[in-house]
Design an enzyme around this catalytic site. Sequence first.
Site, short mmCIF file in Angstrom:
data_model
loop_
_atom_site.label_atom_id
_atom_site.label_comp_id
_atom_site.label_asym_id
_atom_site.label_seq_id
_atom_site.Cartn_x
_atom_site.Cartn_y
_atom_site.Cartn_z
N TYR A 1 41.75 24.99 4.33
CA TYR A 1 40.24 25.44 4.47
C TYR A 1 39.44 24.16 4.08
O TYR A 1 38.01 24.81 4.38
CB TYR A 1 40.70 26.70 3.37
CG TYR A 1 39.85 27.37 2.15
CD1 TYR A 1 38.94 28.18 3.37
CD2 TYR A 1 38.93 26.70 1.01
CE1 TYR A 1 37.82 28.89 2.56
CE2 TYR A 1 38.29 27.34 0.66
CZ TYR A 1 37.23 28.38 1.36
OH TYR A 1 36.35 28.67 0.40
N LYS B 1 35.89 23.17 5.97
CA LYS B 1 34.67 23.27 5.09
C LYS B 1 33.96 22.21 4.72
O LYS B 1 32.59 22.43 5.61
CB LYS B 1 34.60 23.94 3.94
CG LYS B 1 35.49 25.62 3.57
CD LYS B 1 34.06 26.78 3.90
CE LYS B 1 34.62 27.55 3.41
NZ LYS B 1 32.90 29.28 4.50
N ASP C 1 33.91 41.86 15.16
CA ASP C 1 35.45 40.72 15.41
C ASP C 1 34.39 39.21 15.02
O ASP C 1 33.98 39.49 16.97
CB ASP C 1 35.93 40.76 16.46
CG ASP C 1 36.77 39.73 16.20
OD1 ASP C 1 36.67 38.37 15.46
OD2 ASP C 1 38.08 39.47 16.82
N GLY D 1 34.17 41.24 2.16
CA GLY D 1 34.65 40.22 1.39
C GLY D 1 33.73 40.52 0.47
O GLY D 1 33.30 41.28 -0.76
N LEU E 1 32.66 38.01 -1.81
CA LEU E 1 30.99 37.56 -2.08
C LEU E 1 29.67 38.73 -0.88
O LEU E 1 28.77 39.24 -1.49
CB LEU E 1 30.11 36.00 -1.24
CG LEU E 1 28.67 35.65 -1.26
CD1 LEU E 1 28.05 36.06 -2.64
CD2 LEU E 1 29.25 34.52 -0.59
N ASP F 1 31.83 43.93 10.03
CA ASP F 1 33.19 43.57 9.53
C ASP F 1 34.44 43.52 10.27
O ASP F 1 34.37 45.03 11.24
CB ASP F 1 33.67 44.43 7.48
CG ASP F 1 34.70 43.26 6.82
OD1 ASP F 1 34.37 42.47 6.34
OD2 ASP F 1 35.69 43.35 7.35
N ILE F 2 35.11 43.20 10.57
CA ILE F 2 36.43 43.28 11.19
C ILE F 2 37.02 44.69 11.03
O ILE F 2 37.23 45.51 11.82
CB ILE F 2 37.19 42.46 11.61
CG1 ILE F 2 38.51 42.51 12.24
CG2 ILE F 2 38.49 42.09 10.61
CD1 ILE F 2 39.09 41.11 13.43
C1 AKB Z 1 39.86 29.77 -2.96
O1 AKB Z 1 39.96 29.10 -3.87
O2 AKB Z 1 40.00 29.35 -2.24
C2 AKB Z 1 37.52 29.96 -2.70
C3 AKB Z 1 37.41 28.44 -2.63
C4 AKB Z 1 37.24 28.04 -4.07
O3 AKB Z 1 36.14 28.21 -1.89
N1 AKB Z 1 37.65 31.13 -3.74
#
Ligand code: AKB
Length: 315
Positions: A142, A146, A52, A11, A13, A34-35
């Site tokens: 997302y 997090k 995976d 990815g 990073l 990586d997958i």
């Molecule tokens: C995203 O835009 O989803 C990421 C983040 C800010 O975590 N780059």
Amino acid sequence: MERILIIGAAGQLGSELTWALTELYGGDNVIATDINPQALTKFDYCQSRVLDVMDKDALKKLVVDQQVKQIYHLAAVLSATGEQNPLFAWNLNMDSLIFVLELAKELKLDKIYWPSSIAVFGPNTPKVNTPQYCVKEPNTVYGISKQAGERWCEYYFQKFGVDVRSLRYPGLIGYKSLPGGGTTDYAVDIYHKAIAGEHFVSFLKEDTYLPMMYMPDAIKATLDLMHAPKEQVLIRSSYNVGAISFSPKEIFESIRLHYPDFTISYEPDFRQNIADGWPDSVDDTRARQDWGWKPQYGLQEMTDDILKHLPTFTF
Ligand code: AKB
């Protein structure tokens, strides 16, 4: 030398962090996973394996067989992609973190790195100089994953002594990988359009400010945190880290200094709503105090550097 496993190495990073870790620890001690087998071909300078992360038995076998001591768990579904399939994003982001934390507890691994994000904040968070501790009501799957992940990291540290460390990354901008489904990735794509001589359509409004960071600063922040003495890592959820804050109009202007004919238009879509819930800038005093964080790149320096390297970079 400690053996290091990187999950999601191909990815945005991982592509750069894997190289930095290899320089420090040597190719024999770094295992990029990586997958996607195709994506692993670029890791000819270190070890690599297809993995995976949802296959927890395969993960455990790899860690045990290779005597891995540190894991950088970078695999995640990002903000914009996550909204297309929320439950898939939730399951992947959460289950994989729990697998890694459980493994660290069971096998007494030395250190875990897991990235959080400015996506943990939400529309009710103070937008300017967003504090380390404040209201967090994320409105993307997302961001929710997090935020929950941060709580799990702190929980595993406090209950089981797992040495897990984390940063709330702003939008990361690099030229060594393509945009990966994030809301801040417009600021990666825009450079590709500029060098291709194409018009750029921004999916964010011209005055939408977001916290951003150039990849060399992100790598430095990550390694500084991971190399800090344990007693200096006082936040075990995740640290705010800031660097630059800019809008689509400002990054466009910085590129136009190199490409005067470059053009932009603005067609906000569902990602505008995501960006509107995120900070303009973050207060990273704690990272500066606890382990000496200091960014190096401003917007124009980043643009100058990217436009110097991207035209000749091969993916
Ligand atoms: C995203 O835009 O989803 C990421 C983040 C800010 O975590 N780059």
